[in-house]
Structure formats: structure tokens, C-alpha cells
Design a protein around this motif. Structure first.
Motif, mmCIF file in Angstrom:
data_model
loop_
_atom_site.group_PDB
_atom_site.id
_atom_site.type_symbol
_atom_site.label_atom_id
_atom_site.label_comp_id
_atom_site.label_asym_id
_atom_site.label_seq_id
_atom_site.Cartn_x
_atom_site.Cartn_y
_atom_site.Cartn_z
ATOM 1 N N GLU A 71 0.848 -1.362 0.134
ATOM 2 C CA GLU A 71 -0.280 0.296 0.125
ATOM 3 C C GLU A 71 0.908 1.104 0.260
ATOM 4 O OE1 GLU A 71 -2.631 -0.833 3.195
ATOM 5 O OE2 GLU A 71 -4.112 -2.233 2.494
ATOM 6 N N VAL A 72 0.794 1.797 -1.232
ATOM 7 C CA VAL A 72 1.375 2.822 -1.187
ATOM 8 C C VAL A 72 1.028 4.269 -0.573
ATOM 9 C CG1 VAL A 72 3.627 3.927 -3.146
ATOM 10 C CG2 VAL A 72 3.002 1.983 -3.366
ATOM 11 N N PRO A 73 1.692 5.114 0.012
ATOM 12 C CA PRO A 73 0.756 6.125 -0.416
ATOM 13 C C PRO A 73 0.917 7.103 -1.397
ATOM 14 C CG PRO A 73 2.682 5.515 2.020
ATOM 15 C CD PRO A 73 2.596 4.845 0.530
ATOM 16 N N GLY A 74 -0.070 7.624 -1.500
ATOM 17 C CA GLY A 74 -0.647 8.940 -2.584
ATOM 18 C C GLY A 74 -1.144 8.175 -3.659
ATOM 19 N N MET A 75 -0.776 7.248 -3.623
ATOM 20 C CA MET A 75 -0.922 5.778 -5.206
ATOM 21 C C MET A 75 -2.337 6.524 -5.671
ATOM 22 S SD MET A 75 1.812 5.111 -6.019
ATOM 23 C CE MET A 75 2.483 6.921 -5.579
ATOM 24 N N CYS A 76 -2.316 6.357 -6.679
ATOM 25 C CA CYS A 76 -3.617 6.018 -8.122
ATOM 26 C C CYS A 76 -4.227 4.866 -7.583
ATOM 27 C CB CYS A 76 -3.620 6.318 -9.067
ATOM 28 S SG CYS A 76 -3.017 8.023 -9.269
ATOM 29 N N GLY A 77 -4.078 4.002 -6.974
ATOM 30 C CA GLY A 77 -4.552 2.378 -6.799
ATOM 31 C C GLY A 77 -3.562 1.325 -7.235
ATOM 32 N N VAL A 78 -3.405 0.035 -6.663
ATOM 33 C CA VAL A 78 -2.911 -0.905 -6.676
ATOM 34 C C VAL A 78 -4.724 -1.978 -6.977
ATOM 35 C CG1 VAL A 78 -2.457 -1.597 -4.833
ATOM 36 C CG2 VAL A 78 -1.460 -3.198 -6.428
ATOM 37 N N VAL A 79 -3.841 -2.980 -8.219
ATOM 38 C CA VAL A 79 -5.117 -3.768 -8.466
ATOM 39 C C VAL A 79 -4.767 -5.241 -8.714
ATOM 40 C CG1 VAL A 79 -7.105 -4.028 -10.568
ATOM 41 C CG2 VAL A 79 -6.475 -1.759 -8.862
ATOM 42 N N ASP A 80 -5.420 -5.917 -8.821
ATOM 43 C CA ASP A 80 -4.890 -7.580 -8.943
ATOM 44 C C ASP A 80 -5.469 -7.504 -10.612
ATOM 45 O OD1 ASP A 80 -4.634 -10.336 -9.215
ATOM 46 O OD2 ASP A 80 -6.057 -10.976 -8.013
ATOM 47 N N GLY A 81 -4.168 -7.775 -11.325
ATOM 48 C CA GLY A 81 -4.839 -8.062 -12.371
ATOM 49 C C GLY A 81 -5.505 -6.247 -13.665
ATOM 50 N N GLY A 82 -4.446 -5.429 -12.664
ATOM 51 C CA GLY A 82 -4.368 -3.862 -13.438
ATOM 52 C C GLY A 82 -3.792 -3.397 -14.774
ATOM 53 N N VAL A 83 -3.216 -4.354 -14.755
ATOM 54 C CA VAL A 83 -2.116 -3.833 -16.264
ATOM 55 C C VAL A 83 -2.251 -5.143 -16.618
ATOM 56 C CG1 VAL A 83 0.537 -3.407 -17.314
ATOM 57 C CG2 VAL A 83 -1.258 -2.583 -15.541
ATOM 58 N N ILE A 84 -1.345 -5.835 -15.782
ATOM 59 C CA ILE A 84 -1.014 -7.784 -16.860
ATOM 60 C C ILE A 84 -1.990 -8.873 -15.300
ATOM 61 C CG2 ILE A 84 0.679 -9.175 -17.098
ATOM 62 C CD1 ILE A 84 0.671 -7.498 -19.264
ATOM 63 N N ALA A 85 -2.721 -9.230 -16.333
ATOM 64 C CA ALA A 85 -3.447 -10.869 -15.330
ATOM 65 C C ALA A 85 -2.661 -11.442 -14.076
ATOM 66 C CB ALA A 85 -4.057 -11.902 -16.480
ATOM 67 N N GLY A 86 -2.545 -12.228 -13.633
ATOM 68 C CA GLY A 86 -1.859 -12.761 -12.761
ATOM 69 C C GLY A 86 -0.825 -11.702 -12.197
ATOM 70 N N SER A 87 -0.447 -10.220 -12.100
ATOM 71 C CA SER A 87 0.789 -8.962 -11.469
ATOM 72 C C SER A 87 -0.666 -8.172 -10.460
ATOM 73 C CB SER A 87 1.787 -8.881 -12.297
ATOM 74 O OG SER A 87 1.788 -9.535 -12.382
ATOM 75 N N TRP A 88 0.421 -7.915 -9.694
ATOM 76 C CA TRP A 88 0.120 -7.004 -8.895
ATOM 77 C C TRP A 88 0.121 -5.037 -10.003
ATOM 78 C CZ3 TRP A 88 -3.853 -6.895 -5.605
ATOM 79 C CH2 TRP A 88 -3.654 -7.927 -4.829
ATOM 80 N N GLY A 89 -1.222 -4.417 -10.438
ATOM 81 C CA GLY A 89 -0.680 -3.905 -11.210
ATOM 82 C C GLY A 89 -1.308 -1.943 -10.373
ATOM 83 N N TYR A 90 0.094 -1.411 -10.671
ATOM 84 C CA TYR A 90 0.300 0.161 -9.717
ATOM 85 C C TYR A 90 0.330 1.376 -10.888
ATOM 86 C CZ TYR A 90 2.222 -2.358 -6.134
ATOM 87 O OH TYR A 90 2.092 -3.405 -4.553
ATOM 88 N N GLU A 91 -0.411 1.945 -9.827
ATOM 89 C CA GLU A 91 -1.018 3.100 -11.029
ATOM 90 C C GLU A 91 -0.549 4.658 -10.107
ATOM 91 O OE1 GLU A 91 -3.857 6.049 -13.146
ATOM 92 O OE2 GLU A 91 -4.588 3.800 -12.889
ATOM 93 N N ALA A 92 0.256 5.313 -10.590
ATOM 94 C CA ALA A 92 0.438 7.110 -10.144
ATOM 95 C C ALA A 92 0.316 7.548 -11.187
ATOM 96 C CB ALA A 92 1.693 6.711 -9.863
ATOM 97 N N GLY A 93 0.193 8.899 -11.182
ATOM 98 C CA GLY A 93 -0.344 10.250 -12.437
ATOM 99 C C GLY A 93 0.867 11.318 -12.069
ATOM 100 N N GLN A 94 0.962 12.257 -12.814
ATOM 101 C CA GLN A 94 0.724 14.085 -12.700
ATOM 102 C C GLN A 94 -0.259 14.556 -13.466
ATOM 103 O OE1 GLN A 94 5.210 13.025 -13.297
ATOM 104 N NE2 GLN A 94 4.871 15.253 -12.439
ATOM 105 N N SER A 95 -1.052 15.553 -12.975
ATOM 106 C CA SER A 95 -2.669 15.873 -13.499
ATOM 107 C C SER A 95 -1.714 16.548 -14.990
ATOM 108 C CB SER A 95 -3.328 16.850 -12.973
ATOM 109 O OG SER A 95 -3.569 15.578 -11.941
ATOM 110 N N GLY A 96 -1.433 17.569 -15.023
ATOM 111 C CA GLY A 96 -0.595 18.413 -16.178
ATOM 112 C C GLY A 96 1.369 18.329 -16.479
ATOM 113 N N VAL A 97 1.793 18.056 -17.441
ATOM 114 C CA VAL A 97 3.001 17.489 -17.626
ATOM 115 C C VAL A 97 2.925 19.053 -19.479
ATOM 116 C CG1 VAL A 97 4.522 16.207 -18.227
ATOM 117 C CG2 VAL A 97 3.293 15.777 -16.599
#
Length: 564
Positions: A316-342
Motif C-alpha cells: 500500500e503506497v501512500p498517494g498512489m492512484c491504486g494497486v489492482v489485481d490484474g490491473g495491467v497484466i493478469a496475474g500481477s499486481w498493477g500499480y498506478e500513479a500520475g501527474q495531472s499536468g505535464v
């Protein structure tokens, strides 16, 4: 065996792009782009839509018109197939991706509310990912979840965003209850476009988890926030999940259904070919860059940046957009973060702060404003401009998760030049990425390589700054169609051409490994500047409400102007 082809369609913020890809080797044979005629509605609902006078929108709104998305299917897909010079009958699958969280309020048959007699009501339109007017609702969702120690909240770094499904849904509920009651499905655009293609409404596991707060906790079956929690948020909102949100969830790479006769007529593709479960533009790009192993963080850099990675560990990573089972690749934990403006920040600066003399010099040199400022900035030593900026012009997505924050440039003098500020803004976005990387590492999720995709890879100065600031080898997606290529990879899996997404990625993905390497002298200089960035980051992001107060003053002034 004759060649087989798949089509990937990438729905971005301002346009949709289709690409035709050969299944055997990932060769991109034809592409086409369709610009959305209505672009982003962020100031008014135009008279052409409402049939009346233009209706002004409040600040922080960002809407879109769903018919623009259908037009991509009618124009970009046939044009890409024609450009590829292939027989459409040889296309075996279709995949799509979308910006997220972009929400479509629908009737039971998928008709958007703006097409169901409500074109004069702002809440009837698509709420684009960068619609940030639901920040007050997000604040309440976070506060109540923390007070109740809701088990799903830590999976999102302790805070959920105003960009996501529940905050935007609560805003609709509170600001236009009649329209909310008429709405029968609250649908991610990623799933709505698939629904248009195959006639089947299937929620994708990616957005359901990251944007829809759907989590599998402690080995239990997946679930959304409870009715009791939602009712405590607002009386009458308790049925939001069961009435508006919950639906069958499809895994990434699975077929959602088969292309309908109507959609075949739109696209010129064969009816009956598989349509892949929907996906997010950022997450679908990881396979395109062959970045599906633990330790590889993919930064998809465009108007905003989304950081995604797969891992074999759950943290559980503080400030992340989420960690989801199969969120990127099935069988792995997928993590997401981001910057709203670049890229949006760089574009804002060139559009509003470029002196005429600079514009004339760029034109004389045959350069765009970005190219001109980049060339001038590249001649500087690290720290020569004496500036540090905060990259919050569109709020902060990670790790502060606060869209009431705003941009800042510190250290300006009468000697400060446009290229100084421009470089400081480039560096600020790199510092923001480093904050995210360090949050992952502090939570014991290793980050060993940065893989960059998106339009901003064309700026070599920016890429080198990122390598120097993060002290990571920086690999580059070797395609200008990253999300569309990723969608094509998922289409190939849905069509049965490969057993899974990693296998397809190995055959069809493209990457230039270690295209940029960190320079130790520059990295040390950036360490000092990053220390100043962190001081500003924590002061304005954690210890003061100054920026929120300024936003409130602005809203009050705008409201007074509208009422005058």
C-alpha cells in the motif's frame, strides 16, 4: 499462413487514433487520426449543441461529446485500413483504449443522456478525466472513509481523486438529482465505446479497480464500497453501486463480444470479429513497450503523465492512484500513479508567456515555440536559471491527490528569461516523477528502469533531464502509437492469436532500451534542486492551505461575474 492484422484505437484527450498492426511482428502498417470536432468543453456548452444560447460552465469543468467518439470509428478506422493497403477481411480483432476516468451517463441501452433530450444540461455530457469540479465531493469521500477506516482506502494511497467515478457521480447526484435519477448506467468511456462496437456492456478490470474502487480484500470476492458507507456520504446515494455502477467485469485481453453489423458498417471491418475488453490509454501502453516485468515503471507522457508498473508484491503506497489485481497484466499486481499536468503545462507556457520577439525568432529559425525554447534551455548548466517550479498547474494527482493545488515558479528576477522558466517547468515535472518513484521505493516496491512513451519522448532534453533527475536508465517506446499498439496487442490476444498479453507483447511490442543514461555530475546538481523542490512540495502541499484559499477566491470572483 496468410498475414493476419488487428486494429487498435486510442481515444485521447483531443483526438482518436487508429492503427493497423500485423500480428506476426507488430509492424504498424497504417494509421489515421480524427480530431474531436467539439474538443473539450471547459467554458461553455455551445449553442450548436443546446439549440439555445451558449451556456457558461463553472470553473474546473471539462466535458466532451460522445458522438465525437463514434466519428473516430467512422473516419479514422477506415482511413487507417486504407493507408495500410490491406484487405479488411484479413483483420481478425479490434481493441480500444481510453483516457480515464472519463465518464458517460447513459440510459439502459447505452444512449448518453445528452442524446436523450437533455442537451441543455451540463451533467448530461461526458465528464472528461480532467474534470476537477468534484473536488469537494472527493474531500468528503476521503474524510468519511478515513473516519470509518474503510479497508479499501489504503489500496489508493489513502486518498481518492476528484477525477474518479465516485466523486464525479456524487457531484451529479447533488447538483442535478433529476438527471441522476434518469441515468441508468454510469459508464467509463473505455467500456462505453466497446459497448458501441459489440453491443455488450462489459466493465473492464482496469478501470473498475483503479477508478471504480472495486477491490478484492483479504482473499474475499471483489466488492465496491458498501451501501452503508455511501448512504452516510449523502442520503439517497446508498444505491449508487447497485443501481448505476455494478456490472459484469471482463479481464484484460479477453473478448468483450463480437463486432456488430452496425459497427462493421461504421469501421469497414468484418462483422463478428472479436472486440477486446476495454482498457486505459496508459495501462495498455505497458505491453507495447514490452514493460510487463517487475521493476519496470512506464511513464506515458502527454498532456498529463500516468505511471504504471506490474509487480509480484502487494504493498500500500501512500498517494498512489491504486494497486489492482490484474490491473495491467493478469496475474500481477498493477500499480498506478500520475501527474495531472505535464505537456499541458508546457503548452500553457508557450501559449501565454512567449514574447513576440521569441515567436519571431522561432519562425525565422523554422522552429516551433517548443523547439526554440528547448534549444535555448539546453545550452544552460543545471541550476543556471536559479529557479524551481511546482508542476501543479492542473493540481496534483500523486502523491498529494489534491486538485486544489496550483503551479508555482520560485526565484524569478528581472534577469529571468522565458527559456529559464521553460526549463524550470520541464525539470519540475521530472521532480514530480522522482517523488512518485521514491514513494514506491519507500513502500518496498522496487523501481529499476523508467520506460517512457507518449508524444513527449520527441524532446531529447526532457528525456535526459528525467534520466538525470531520477538516476535511472531511461528506455523509450519505439513507436509513436503506443496506446493504439497496446490496444492492438490486446486485440490479438482476444482473437486467440496469442495465449496471453506478455507473449503477445514479446512478439509485437517495440522498445529502445537504455536510450538515455543518467550523468553523475548533472544528477548531483539536480539532487540539490530536488531538495528545494521537496521543501516547496511539503510546504504548499501539506502544511498550508494557501493554494486552496486562492482557488476559493477565484471561484468567488467568477461566481460574482456570472451573476452580474
Amino acid at each position: 499462413m496468410p498475414d493476419q492484422y488487428v486494429v487498435g484505437v486510442d481515444y485521447g484527450t483531443l483526438s482518436g487514433r487508429a492503427v493497423v498492426v500485423r500480428v506476426s511482428d507488430g509492424a504498424e502498417l497504417g494509421t489515421a487520426v480524427h480530431e474531436y470536432p467539439h474538443a473539450v468543453l471547459d467554458t461553455t456548452l455551445p449553442a450548436s449543441l443546446t439549440g439555445a444560447d451558449a451556456r457558461r460552465l463553472p470553473s474546473e469543468w471539462a466535458l466532451q461529446v460522445p458522438e465525437d467518439y463514434r466519428e473516430v470509428l467512422r473516419t479514422a478506422v477506415p482511413a487507417a485500413v486504407a493507408a495500410a493497403g490491406i484487405d479488411p477481411a484479413d483483420v481478425v480483432g479490434l481493441g480500444t483504449d481510453f483516457t480515464a476516468c472519463t465518464m458517460v451517463p447513459c440510459l439502459a441501452d447505452g444512449t448518453p443522456l445528452n442524446e436523450a433530450g437533455h442537451a441543455d444540461r451540463p451533467h448530461a455530457y461526458v465528464k472528461l478525466w480532467k474534470h476537477h469540479a468534484a473536488q469537494p465531493q472527493a474531500d468528503r469521500i476521503n474524510r468519511l472513509a478515513e473516519e470509518r477506516a474503510e479497508a479499501w482506502l489504503p489500496r489508493y494511497g489513502g486518498l481518492i481523486s476528484s477525477e474518479w467515478e465516485f466523486a464525479k457521480g456524487l457531484q451529479l447526484f447533488e447538483e442535478d438529482r433529476d438527471l441522476y435519477d434518469r441515468m441508468e448506467h454510469w459508464v467509463e468511456a473505455a467500456d462505453w465505446i466497446v459497448w458501441q462496437l459489440c453491443g455488450q456492456y462489459v466493465r473492464n478490470a482496469c478501470t473498475a479497480g483503479y477508478k471504480g474502487l472495486y477491490q478484492r480484500l483479504d482473499g474475499a470476492a471483489g466488492a465496491y464500497p458498501t451501501r452503508d458507507y455511501l448512504e452516510a456520504l449523502a442520503t439517497g446515494f446508498g444505491s449508487f453501486v447497485e443501481e448505476k455502477v455494478a456490472h459484469r467485469i471482463g479481464q484484460l485481453g479477453e473478448p468483450a463480444g463480437l463486432l456488430t453489423t452496425q459497427a462493421a458498417a461504421w469501421t469497414g471491418l468484418p462483422a463478428g470479429i472479436p472486440v477486446a475488453v476495454g482498457n486505459v490509454d496508459a495501462h495498455v501502453t505497458a505491453p507495447a513497450a514490452q514493460a510487463v516485468r517487475p521493476g519496470q515503471m512506464v511513464a506515458i507522457m502527454g498532456t498529463s503523465t500516468c505511471h504504471v508498473m506490474s509487480s509480484d508484491v502487494l504493498r500500500e503506497v501512500p498517494g498512489m492512484c491504486g494497486v489492482v489485481d490484474g490491473g495491467v497484466i493478469a496475474g500481477s499486481w498493477g500499480y498506478e500513479a500520475g501527474q495531472s499536468g505535464v505537456g499541458d503545462i508546457f503548452g500553457w507556457f508557450t501559449a501565454t508567456s512567449l514574447p513576440p520577439a521569441y515567436a519571431e525568432a522561432a519562425a525565422a529559425a523554422g522552429e516551433s515555440p517548443h523547439q526554440h525554447l528547448t534549444r535555448l534551455a539546453a545550452a544552460q548548466a543545471v541550476g543556471q536559471h536559479g529557479l524551481v517550479a511546482l508542476d501543479w498547474h492542473s493540481g496534483n494527482r500523486s502523491v498529494l491527490v489534491d486538485h486544489e493545488l496550483s503551479g508555482l515558479v520560485l526565484g524569478q528576477t528581472l534577469a529571468t528569461r522565458p527559456e529559464d522558466v521553460y526549463r524550470a517547468l520541464l525539470e519540475a515535472t521530472a521532480f514530480g516523477t522522482r517523488v512518485i518513484i521514491e514513494a514506491f521505493r519507500d513502500a518496498e516496491v522496487p523501481v529499476e528502469e523508467l520506460v517512457v512513451a507518449g508524444g513527449l519522448v520527441r524532446n531529447p532534453l526532457l528525456m535526459q533531464i528525467y534520466a538525470d533527475v531520477t538516476r535511472l536508465p531511461l528506455s523509450v517506446l519505439d513507436s509513436e502509437q503506443g496506446p493504439a499498439l497496446g490496444s492492438a496487442i490486446h486485440a490479438a490476444v482476444a482473437a486467440g492469436c496469442f495465449p496471453d498479453v506478455p507473449t503477445a507483447a514479446k512478439a509485437m511490442g517495440r522498445v529502445r532500451p537504455a536510450a538515455y543514461l543518467p550523468d553523475e555530475a548533472r544528477a548531483q546538481a539536480y539532487d540539490e534542486l530536488f531538495g528545494v523542490y521537496l521543501e516547496l512540495h511539503d510546504h504548499f502541499g501539506r502544511r498550508t492551505t494557501t493554494m486552496r484559499r486562492l482557488k476559493a477566491i477565484r471561484r468567488s470572483a467568477l461566481a460574482g461575474e456570472e451573476g452580474a
